[in-house]
Design an enzyme around this catalytic site. Structure first.
Site, PDB file in Angstrom:
ATOM      1  N   THR A  48      81.685  74.005  49.658  1.00  0.00           N
ATOM      2  CA  THR A  48      80.704  73.272  50.457  1.00  0.00           C
ATOM      3  C   THR A  48      79.341  73.959  50.458  1.00  0.00           C
ATOM      4  O   THR A  48      78.307  73.301  50.359  1.00  0.00           O
ATOM      5  CB  THR A  48      81.217  73.114  51.906  1.00  0.00           C
ATOM      6  OG1 THR A  48      82.506  72.484  51.866  1.00  0.00           O
ATOM      7  CG2 THR A  48      80.269  72.276  52.739  1.00  0.00           C
ATOM      8  N   GLU A  49      79.341  75.276  50.557  1.00  0.00           N
ATOM      9  CA  GLU A  49      78.081  76.030  50.661  1.00  0.00           C
ATOM     10  C   GLU A  49      77.304  76.081  49.347  1.00  0.00           C
ATOM     11  O   GLU A  49      76.100  75.874  49.339  1.00  0.00           O
ATOM     12  CB  GLU A  49      78.358  77.459  51.141  1.00  0.00           C
ATOM     13  CG  GLU A  49      78.729  77.564  52.598  1.00  0.00           C
ATOM     14  CD  GLU A  49      77.563  77.338  53.542  1.00  0.00           C
ATOM     15  OE1 GLU A  49      76.406  77.243  53.098  1.00  0.00           O
ATOM     16  OE2 GLU A  49      77.817  77.243  54.748  1.00  0.00           O
ATOM     17  N   SER A  50      77.980  76.420  48.247  1.00  0.00           N
ATOM     18  CA  SER A  50      77.253  76.706  47.000  1.00  0.00           C
ATOM     19  C   SER A  50      77.838  76.027  45.765  1.00  0.00           C
ATOM     20  O   SER A  50      77.269  76.151  44.679  1.00  0.00           O
ATOM     21  CB  SER A  50      77.251  78.215  46.748  1.00  0.00           C
ATOM     22  OG  SER A  50      78.577  78.651  46.451  1.00  0.00           O
TER      23      SER A  50
END
Length: 173
Positions: A48-50
């Site tokens: 989700t983040e990167s």
């Protein structure tokens, strides 16, 4: 089950797994073991983040696989783990995953539920603490039922969806 059915199941699973990879498996396993955060949750946050881009930088700015701000990274390294982290290591997958996983474990211990930990990972504990005191945002059990930041609402949904997929694909136990 027919041969075609089995092959179709394998193909579908292969396509799903390519959408939900387990890059940096060794680093995730080590951080999971060290801090007690399930691997599928770590992978979901990285996805989700990167999306597994170790050089990712957000507008915050946050850095690396788990998108740590410099302030959070230094706080974890210096104050919480008693290490002396180099600013250059924020992009190192092993360090970034380890520190991000520590932070997830810290937030889970603080709030006792993953949804709230995910919200704090995204919006910060200060915001979440305020939300938990507002009966229009949280219920009497401490669940965030009306997260005021659209980005954080969407973030929690995305991490939960990715967590479910990782668990289904790799951690069926």
């Amino acid at each position: 089950a027919t041969v075609c059915g089995i092959l179709l199941d394998l193909l579908i699973t292969g396509v799903e797994r390519s959408a939900y990879p387990r890059k940096y498996l060794k680093e995730v396993q080590a951080a999971s073991d060290e801090f007690g955060v399930p691997e599928h949750i770590i992978f979901a946050v990285i996805k989700t983040e990167s999306n597994f881009d170790k050089t990712a930088v957000s507008g915050a700015p946050a850095y690396g696989l788990m998108q740590l701000t410099e302030e959070t990274y230094l706080w974890i390294g210096n104050d919480m783990l008693g290490e002396d982290p180099s600013a250059f290591d924020i992009y190192d997958p092993k360090t970034n995953i380890r520190y991000g996983t520590y932070y997830l474990s810290f937030l889970f211990r603080k709030y006792g539920r993953w949804d709230t930990a995910f919200a704090a990972y995204n919006a910060g504990p200060g915001n979440v603490n305020e939300w938990l005191e507002d009966e229009e945002i949280s219920d009497t059990d401490g669940n965030l039922v009306n997260i005021p930041f659209k980005e954080t609402r969407n973030y929690v949904k995305k991490v939960n969806a990715a967590t479910k997929e990782y668990k289904k694909l790799y951690y069926k136990k």
